[in-house]
Design a protein around this motif. Sequence first.
Motif, PDB file in Angstrom:
ATOM      1  N   SER A   2       1.549  -5.448  -5.238  1.00  0.00           N
ATOM      2  CA  SER A   2       1.685  -4.051  -5.648  1.00  0.00           C
ATOM      3  C   SER A   2       0.353  -3.489  -6.126  1.00  0.00           C
ATOM      4  O   SER A   2       0.094  -2.299  -6.002  1.00  0.00           O
ATOM      5  CB  SER A   2       2.727  -3.932  -6.753  1.00  0.00           C
ATOM      6  N   ASN A   3      -0.480  -4.357  -6.657  1.00  0.00           N
ATOM      7  CA  ASN A   3      -1.801  -3.924  -7.105  1.00  0.00           C
ATOM      8  C   ASN A   3      -2.619  -3.427  -5.915  1.00  0.00           C
ATOM      9  O   ASN A   3      -3.343  -2.443  -6.008  1.00  0.00           O
ATOM     10  CB  ASN A   3      -2.507  -5.082  -7.814  1.00  0.00           C
ATOM     11  N   MET A   4      -2.492  -4.108  -4.787  1.00  0.00           N
ATOM     12  CA  MET A   4      -3.237  -3.705  -3.604  1.00  0.00           C
ATOM     13  C   MET A   4      -2.722  -2.367  -3.070  1.00  0.00           C
ATOM     14  O   MET A   4      -3.495  -1.524  -2.635  1.00  0.00           O
ATOM     15  CB  MET A   4      -3.126  -4.769  -2.518  1.00  0.00           C
ATOM     16  N   ALA A   6      -1.482   0.010  -4.874  1.00  0.00           N
ATOM     17  CA  ALA A   6      -1.999   1.050  -5.778  1.00  0.00           C
ATOM     18  C   ALA A   6      -3.439   1.376  -5.445  1.00  0.00           C
ATOM     19  O   ALA A   6      -3.853   2.540  -5.489  1.00  0.00           O
ATOM     20  CB  ALA A   6      -1.875   0.580  -7.226  1.00  0.00           C
ATOM     21  N   ARG A   7      -4.210   0.355  -5.078  1.00  0.00           N
ATOM     22  CA  ARG A   7      -5.615   0.591  -4.723  1.00  0.00           C
ATOM     23  C   ARG A   7      -5.716   1.450  -3.471  1.00  0.00           C
ATOM     24  O   ARG A   7      -6.529   2.379  -3.393  1.00  0.00           O
ATOM     25  CB  ARG A   7      -6.338  -0.733  -4.473  1.00  0.00           C
ATOM     26  N   ARG A  10      -4.788   5.009  -4.275  1.00  0.00           N
ATOM     27  CA  ARG A  10      -5.867   5.659  -5.018  1.00  0.00           C
ATOM     28  C   ARG A  10      -7.007   6.039  -4.085  1.00  0.00           C
ATOM     29  O   ARG A  10      -7.623   7.098  -4.229  1.00  0.00           O
ATOM     30  CB  ARG A  10      -6.367   4.721  -6.122  1.00  0.00           C
TER      31      ARG A  10
END
Length: 182
Positions: A2-4, A6-7, A10
């Motif tokens: 999920s972090n990827m 979000a990146r 963004r």
Amino acid sequence: MSNMGARVARMFRNFNLENRVHREISKEKPQVAPRHETGLPPSAASSEAAETAETVNRRNESLLTLLRSVYVESTDPAAAEAPKEVAADKAAERRPLRFSLPGDVYGLVELTDVPKGKLTIAEALKALSSHRRQPQTWTPHKIAQEYSLDLKDTKALLEFFIPFQIQIIPPKSENAKQIKAS
């Protein structure tokens, strides 16, 4: 993972941000809606407001003398007699307490009498338990007579006020654990 996500989001959100901001700023601004035109020039409107304020604040002596001559005295004959009757009625409409709990109940002052048509909590519980144990003896008529209650209120009390009733709802599945009623 999920972090990827979000990146990546963004990156798309901030892509070419500066150019988009400059384009938005350089756009022609929308015109302001025109104001409603008044029929009076600005100087006439302010002089009329000043004249109105002066009229409101000026003292009118003829009205003041008429106001001083008015004298109103108001008495309510029913209100003068009512307190004497209410005091006599209240003493007649009270009944002695039939049942009370021993000791100081919840820090309240011990009652000696109750208005007719009312019950204390202890009396209500006593009447309900007596009716539940012996319904032939403690009928709604007898409870109403014993506690100086209205028959309609007594029937409603016995029908709708059910203290300390435990209902065990059966489980939806057969293999669930169940509390056995004793």
